[in-house]
Design a protein around this motif. Structure first.
Motif, mmCIF file in Angstrom:
data_model
loop_
_atom_site.group_PDB
_atom_site.id
_atom_site.type_symbol
_atom_site.label_atom_id
_atom_site.label_comp_id
_atom_site.label_asym_id
_atom_site.label_seq_id
_atom_site.Cartn_x
_atom_site.Cartn_y
_atom_site.Cartn_z
ATOM 1 N N VAL A 224 0.834 -1.202 0.000
ATOM 2 C CA VAL A 224 0.000 0.000 0.000
ATOM 3 C C VAL A 224 0.874 1.260 0.000
ATOM 4 O O VAL A 224 0.632 2.210 -0.740
ATOM 5 N N GLN A 225 1.918 1.241 0.828
ATOM 6 C CA GLN A 225 2.763 2.440 0.895
ATOM 7 C C GLN A 225 3.529 2.668 -0.395
ATOM 8 O O GLN A 225 3.756 3.807 -0.807
ATOM 9 N N ARG A 226 3.935 1.586 -1.037
ATOM 10 C CA ARG A 226 4.637 1.773 -2.320
ATOM 11 C C ARG A 226 3.663 2.279 -3.382
ATOM 12 O O ARG A 226 4.016 3.060 -4.240
ATOM 13 N N THR A 227 2.414 1.789 -3.311
ATOM 14 C CA THR A 227 1.402 2.305 -4.231
ATOM 15 C C THR A 227 1.254 3.809 -4.035
ATOM 16 O O THR A 227 1.228 4.586 -4.994
ATOM 17 N N TYR A 228 1.185 4.195 -2.751
ATOM 18 C CA TYR A 228 1.038 5.619 -2.470
ATOM 19 C C TYR A 228 2.235 6.412 -2.988
ATOM 20 O O TYR A 228 2.076 7.530 -3.496
ATOM 21 N N SER A 229 3.431 5.840 -2.894
ATOM 22 C CA SER A 229 4.607 6.585 -3.345
ATOM 23 C C SER A 229 4.570 6.807 -4.864
ATOM 24 O O SER A 229 5.089 7.800 -5.357
ATOM 25 N N VAL A 230 3.940 5.889 -5.599
ATOM 26 C CA VAL A 230 3.767 6.130 -7.043
ATOM 27 C C VAL A 230 2.722 7.221 -7.267
ATOM 28 O O VAL A 230 2.869 8.079 -8.130
ATOM 29 N N LEU B 280 2.243 -0.243 -13.898
ATOM 30 C CA LEU B 280 3.504 -0.969 -14.045
ATOM 31 C C LEU B 280 4.475 -0.491 -12.962
ATOM 32 O O LEU B 280 5.187 -1.287 -12.347
ATOM 33 N N PHE B 281 4.462 0.816 -12.699
ATOM 34 C CA PHE B 281 5.301 1.361 -11.633
ATOM 35 C C PHE B 281 4.850 0.835 -10.271
ATOM 36 O O PHE B 281 5.677 0.531 -9.417
ATOM 37 N N VAL B 282 3.534 0.732 -10.063
ATOM 38 C CA VAL B 282 3.033 0.216 -8.793
ATOM 39 C C VAL B 282 3.539 -1.212 -8.578
ATOM 40 O O VAL B 282 4.084 -1.546 -7.525
ATOM 41 N N GLY B 283 3.386 -2.050 -9.604
ATOM 42 C CA GLY B 283 3.848 -3.438 -9.494
ATOM 43 C C GLY B 283 5.340 -3.503 -9.238
ATOM 44 O O GLY B 283 5.806 -4.219 -8.354
ATOM 45 N N SER B 284 6.089 -2.721 -10.008
ATOM 46 C CA SER B 284 7.536 -2.818 -9.867
ATOM 47 C C SER B 284 7.989 -2.195 -8.555
ATOM 48 O O SER B 284 9.024 -2.571 -8.020
ATOM 49 N N ALA B 285 7.200 -1.247 -7.990
ATOM 50 C CA ALA B 285 7.601 -0.623 -6.726
ATOM 51 C C ALA B 285 7.590 -1.652 -5.596
ATOM 52 O O ALA B 285 8.522 -1.700 -4.799
ATOM 53 N N VAL B 286 6.555 -2.485 -5.542
ATOM 54 C CA VAL B 286 6.506 -3.473 -4.456
ATOM 55 C C VAL B 286 7.508 -4.594 -4.742
ATOM 56 O O VAL B 286 8.191 -5.090 -3.851
ATOM 57 N N PHE B 287 7.642 -4.945 -6.027
ATOM 58 C CA PHE B 287 8.618 -5.975 -6.400
ATOM 59 C C PHE B 287 10.028 -5.553 -5.970
ATOM 60 O O PHE B 287 10.747 -6.297 -5.308
ATOM 61 N N LEU C 242 -4.702 -4.718 -1.143
ATOM 62 C CA LEU C 242 -4.871 -3.293 -1.428
ATOM 63 C C LEU C 242 -6.132 -2.761 -0.726
ATOM 64 O O LEU C 242 -6.132 -1.655 -0.192
ATOM 65 N N ILE C 243 -7.179 -3.570 -0.718
ATOM 66 C CA ILE C 243 -8.415 -3.132 -0.065
ATOM 67 C C ILE C 243 -8.236 -3.111 1.451
ATOM 68 O O ILE C 243 -8.493 -2.106 2.107
ATOM 69 N N TYR C 244 -7.726 -4.238 1.988
ATOM 70 C CA TYR C 244 -7.670 -4.383 3.437
ATOM 71 C C TYR C 244 -6.646 -3.422 4.052
ATOM 72 O O TYR C 244 -6.978 -2.604 4.904
ATOM 73 N N SER C 245 -5.399 -3.511 3.575
ATOM 74 C CA SER C 245 -4.360 -2.649 4.148
ATOM 75 C C SER C 245 -4.543 -1.201 3.717
ATOM 76 O O SER C 245 -4.176 -0.281 4.441
ATOM 77 N N GLY C 246 -5.100 -1.015 2.537
ATOM 78 C CA GLY C 246 -5.358 0.336 2.060
ATOM 79 C C GLY C 246 -6.370 1.039 2.950
ATOM 80 O O GLY C 246 -6.246 2.222 3.236
ATOM 81 N N LYS D 78 -5.526 9.404 0.072
ATOM 82 C CA LYS D 78 -5.162 8.043 0.480
ATOM 83 C C LYS D 78 -6.378 7.112 0.400
ATOM 84 O O LYS D 78 -6.235 5.915 0.157
ATOM 85 N N GLY D 79 -7.571 7.689 0.593
ATOM 86 C CA GLY D 79 -8.789 6.894 0.517
ATOM 87 C C GLY D 79 -9.019 6.287 -0.864
ATOM 88 O O GLY D 79 -9.762 5.317 -1.010
ATOM 89 N N LEU D 80 -8.368 6.861 -1.878
ATOM 90 C CA LEU D 80 -8.521 6.294 -3.225
ATOM 91 C C LEU D 80 -7.950 4.878 -3.310
ATOM 92 O O LEU D 80 -8.342 4.102 -4.175
ATOM 93 N N ILE D 81 -7.007 4.547 -2.415
ATOM 94 C CA ILE D 81 -6.370 3.221 -2.507
ATOM 95 C C ILE D 81 -7.389 2.105 -2.266
ATOM 96 O O ILE D 81 -7.563 1.241 -3.130
#
Ligand code: NA
Ligand code: NA
Lengths: 441, 199, 339
Positions: free
Chosen positions: A51-57, A294-301, B106-110, B137-140
């Motif tokens: 989740v945090q890496r997703t946010y960083s993207v 693609l960035f989201v996937g590669s960020a966590v990878f 993504l849903i749970y931890s998001g 952040k709620g968009l996650i």
């Protein structure tokens, strides 16, 4: 556990390459491997990591310019500028040997630069310039090579999305990358053009002169054609690029102004409509989602790869080879070249480059110089068989008698020119590094 | 069932297209900032936060829409040449193995990530008047739910393709230039072939 | 070697070549040698697992076990966070801030904020006092407070609020982007932290005016974070070793900074940088702006509680120093500034 963390890291990388071939969307394959290996070794904290890496993207300020440049590209692409552009350049270049091919290259370079969308350029020019060249008696292979190679120039010549992705991945200034890629891009386009002219002079039968009635009538006619098609687009591109390179605006600011400029340009051509606006907006959203996920996937990878210490293993391995800087450059560029056969450039930059980039420091290689070499190299990923987008697109629109083998054969000399450019760039790094150092000290 | 599939497709396409317009807002917002900074010499304080939030919203909310259009890039040099049934079987397995676990995370931890930010009334740390950050952040988790629903639809598509050997049609939508041109070219050559009586 | 070693992932928030990353590495080295293998910190490069601004979240959720940064980075969660690093310029220095943390009730207030109010699952050690930070790098010397109005300027934490009060257009840029942005005229001024970092980040390539002595960040310290569950799970003596290592690294850093910062300031000068003191009217304007920032933010009761505690400490301790210590400038000038 039977395996140590670093061994798991390497296993994860190998599995990725295997799973990549299953054809599942790459973003989710990366996500699955990152989350999966993270879960096995670090427990459920990996879900938070994801989740945090997703946010960083989501909060990545370098990537903001990607949707903006894509939007500008789609607007230009849908504004029916290409026809006029090609015809005016063709008129202006009438006196040059191989004028049609030269005009095709220049049109491709310009249009690809403004839109950054390779597929659109190749197919549109495949409908427009390719039949024109065949009618004029051009050698099929030469004509095919020109359209395919010209269509790929947009990923190197700034403002290019490829360089933004590289900048975001390598953490180097996109502005300096633009300045560095500018002359090499022109050099490559220049070498293509020189090659075409030389062929036309040595073998006039492969690129015959145009019959007089198809050449320009008067200087005025040429000037008018250029003024209404070539110059507006040239001004748009130079304004965007100039604003960035001369430090007047950030890449995202220049991209936003460029997008607005493209809309105004399209309106001025009276070829824009609400429908075309909608199309551009929706396509921008989808293309942005494709790249950014693609960035989201590669960020966590890559985060899990780093946690497992996989990067350390790769680094130790490469350092144990005792390579010279030249050896390292050759090795990495060869790997990128080979990866370019089956893969496209986005995957190579987002997934594989992060593995090489931390090593550059050990060999004293400037990441900006490396980026330009990669940019040149990635031209080949569109052109080299078996997976070569540009030849496939051209094949799709070409007359039935043109075979894919003819197209590949036509592309080969241009592939050789790309490799020649890389050698030139390696021998004379100033080609890339002079402009940034002149501009930014 | 069919109605549920179409409803999800339509919902995600609608949401994706609605939020796609953030690109226009983003363009105008940055152009306004450029005007303020370079002409008025009075830069805004919100442009930085606004720009990444609009960009992030754009690609997150288009994630499910892009999936509905089969628009996420695949390494398909082998996949492309497989028969439909094999494509569908591999996709089906990998949706369960690769896709859903990550999306559920993504849903749970998001949700947890968003909820903590909401409790703190977290603001952006990028400027002294940073705007609230928790709605962004709620968009996650929201994206996670949309992606989950679309994933279910894709799974059903796979099962249909497994049975019939044909991929079911997707909603009609705007396409990339090359795809339109290539389809045109393919239709034309089919038509010519029909004309010559060879099909 | 009866006990198995506990391996902890520890990520810095600093660019690799920055002296701050070196300081983080020093702390890690102290822990690893002092613990004799019972605990082992693995220092990861900035951004390896999460970006700098997400380190607190990442440590709290256990993604990484620890991190090295400054509390000002989390001020989006609560502006009071910044007080435990870059506090207002009450005339105290960072060493006296450390004294407040240990003996003035600072640590208890910090724990109340982090674990009580913000519910973060972290243990924070405040360590590594820094000397006052330069006003920064500019195209032209800043001679009056008016010159700051409308200026695009990069800083962090409460210094951002302070500069907003002065009419500055504050921009926050990632560390590596400050210098290229300034080179292109995107920002007119910027500060990072100290001569050694500024030298490595390349400031002298883009600007020749270095304004030193400022009240925007007259003091600051590092913050070392550990995941609370992980930290509490360590044997008591290993916990004590980590705390001791933080103190050891703290002193060592002060001494190393004396050596490096003073040398690197000379290097900057030798590269044609004009080092100038911030003029008094600007300093006075900064102090007035601190009044407003404190008044504005004291609407939050916790913020006010911390500020009151800090002011009580600074009033007593700095007052003591001024009354008690001889003037160092007088002696310095006697020996080194003879005509
Ligand atoms: Na290829
Ligand atoms: Na600072």
């Amino acid at each position: 556990m039977f395996l140590s963390d670093p061994a798991l890291g390497i296993l994860m990388l190998v599995l990725f390459i295997v799973f990549l071939m299953l054809g599942f969307p790459i973003a989710f394959t990366l996500m699955a491997l990152g989350v999966g290996f993270g879960y096995v070794t670090r427990g459920d904290t990996v879900f938070q990591l994801f989740v945090q890496r997703t946010y960083s993207v989501m909060a990545n300020d370098v990537l903001i310019s990607i949707p903006l440049f894509l939007f500008m590209g789609y607007v230009v692409e849908r504004a029916n500028i290409l026809d006029r552009l090609f015809r005016s350049i063709q008129l202006a270049a009438g006196w040059v040997p191989g004028s049609l091919a030269v005009a095709t290259l220049i049109t491709c370079a310009m249009f690809a630069t403004a839109t950054g969308i390779v597929g659109a350029v190749v197919t549109l020019m495949g409908l427009l310039a390719f039949p024109a060249m065949l009618r004029a008696g051009y050698d099929t292979r030469l004509a095919a090579g020109v359209v395919c190679a010209g269509g790929c120039l947009g990923i190197l010549i700034p403002p290019s999305v490829m360089l933004i992705l590289y900048g975001a991945t390598a953490g180097v200034s996109v502005v300096k990358l633009y300045a560095a890629a500018f002359l090499p891009g022109l050099m490559l386009a220049g070498l293509y053009t020189a090659y075409v002219i030389i062929i036309a002079m040595i073998f006039p039968s492969r690129a015959p002169k145009l019959p007089p009635q198809e050449r320009a009538g008067s200087v005025f006619e040429v000037a008018w054609a250029l003024a209404t098609s070539f110059f507006p687009l040239a001004v748009l591109i130079s304004a965007v690029l100039g604003a960035i390179v001369f430090g007047l605006a950030t890449p995202s600011e220049a991209a936003a102004v460029g997008a607005l400029g493209a809309v105004l340009l399209a309106l001025a051509y009276r070829s824009f409509s609400v429908d075309k606006m909608k199309e551009s907006v929706f396509l921008t959203a989808r293309a942005s989602a494709m790249v950014c996920w693609l960035f989201v996937g590669s960020a966590v990878f890559s985060a899990v790869f780093a946690l497992l210490g996989g990067q350390q293993v790769v680094e130790n391995f490469v350092l144990s080879l005792n390579l010279s800087p030249v050896g390292f450059l050759l090795l990495t560029q060869a790997i990128i070249f080979v990866l370019g056969w089956p893969l496209e450039w986005t995957e190579i930059i987002v997934i594989f480059l992060p593995i090489f980039l931390p090593l550059l420091d050990n060999f004293g290689i400037d990441p900006i110089f490396f980026g330009v070499l990669v940019g040149l190299n990635l031209q080949t990923s569109f052109l080299s068989p078996p997976v070569a987008m540009a030849p496939f697109y051209l094949k799709g629109v070409a007359p039935k008698h043109v075979t894919i083998d003819q197209i590949f054969a036509g592309v080969m000399p241009f592939l050789a020119i790309v490799i020649l450019s890389m050698a030139l760039l390696y021998l004379f790094p100033e080609i890339a590094l002079w402009l940034p150092s002149a501009l930014y000290g | 069932m069919q109605r549920f599939l179409l409803a999800v497709d339509t919902l995600n396409t609608f949401i994706g297209k609605l939020f796609a317009w953030t690109i226009v807002i983003l363009t105008l917002a940055i152009c306004y900032e450029v005007f303020c900074r370079y002409v008025l010499r009075a830069p805004t304080t919100w442009a930085y936060d606004a720009s990444y939030m609009l960009y992030g919203t754009l690609f997150m909310m288009a994630g499910a829409y892009t999936l509905a259009r089969n628009g996420h890039v695949r390494g398909d040099f082998l996949y492309r040449s497989w028969p439909v049934k094999r494509q569908a079987l591999v996709d089906l397995i990998l949706y369960f193995l690769f896709y859903f676990p990550g999306i559920i995370a993504l849903i749970y931890s998001g949700w947890q990530y968003f909820y903590l930010s909401f409790l703190l009334n977290e603001h952006s740390s990028f400027s002294p008047d940073g705007p609230m950050i928790w709605p962004f952040k709620g968009l996650i988790p929201i994206t996670g739910v949309l992606m989950f629903l679309q994933g279910v639809v894709e799974v059903v598509r796979c099962t249909i393709a497994l049975r019939t050997g044909q991929w079911p049609e997707r909603l009609h939508d705007v396409e990339e230039m090359e795809k339109m041109i290539l389809e045109d070219a393919a239709n034309k050559s089919d038509a010519e072939a029909i004309g010559r009586g060879s099909l | 070697h009866a006990q198995a070693s506990v391996k902890l992932k520890f990520q810095s928030t600093w660019p690799n070549k920055d002296i701050f990353h070196e300081f983080a590495g020093d702390f890690v080295r102290y822990v690893n040698t002092m613990a004799g293998g019972r605990v082992e910190l693995e220092l990861l490069a900035a951004g390896a697992v999460v970006p700098a601004f997400q380190v607190a979240d990442a440590v709290s959720s256990g993604i990484i076990d620890g991190g090295h940064g400054v509390s000002a980075y989390w001020y989006g969660k609560n502006k009071a966070f910044s007080l435990f690093g870059t506090a207002p310029a009450f005339g105290w220095d960072a060493d006296e801030l450390m004294g407040w943390i240990r003996y003035g009730g600072g640590q208890a207030l910090y724990d109340e904020l982090v674990q009580g109010i913000l519910k973060l699952n972290v243990v924070g050690l405040l360590t590594g006092p820094m000397p006052g930070q330069p006003l920064g790098w500019f195209k032209n010397p800043i001679t009056s407070p008016d010159q700051l109005k409308g200026l695009k300027y990069r800083t962090v934490g409460l210094a951002a609020d302070l500069n907003k009060e002065l009419g500055v257009a504050v921009t926050i840029l990632p560390g590596g982007e400050i210098v290229p942005a300034m080179d292109r005229g995107l920002i007119d001024g910027a500060e990072f932290n100290n001569p050694s970092s500024d030298l490595v980040l390349g400031f002298p390539d883009v600007s020749k005016v270095y304004m030193v002595r400022s009240y925007h960040q007259a003091l600051e310290c590092f913050e070392v974070l550990f995941n609370k569950a992980k930290f509490d799970g360590l044997p008591k003596d290993v916990q004590a070793i980590i705390r001791g290592a933080a103190d050891a690294a703290s002193s060592d850093m002060m001494w190393k900074a004396q050596d490096r910062y003073s040398k690197d300031l000379e290097v900057l000068k030798s590269r044609g940088v004009k080092v100038m003191p911030t003029p008094e009217p600007v300093l006075q304007a900064q102090l007035n702006a601190w009044d407003k920032v404190i008044a504005n933010l004291s609407a939050d009761p916790f913020f006010k509680k911390v500020i009151d505690s800090q002011m009580a400490w600074a009033k007593r301790v700095v007052g003591f120093r001024l009354e008690y210590e001889p003037d160092s400038a007088m002696a310095y000038n006697h020996f080194f500034k003879k005509a």
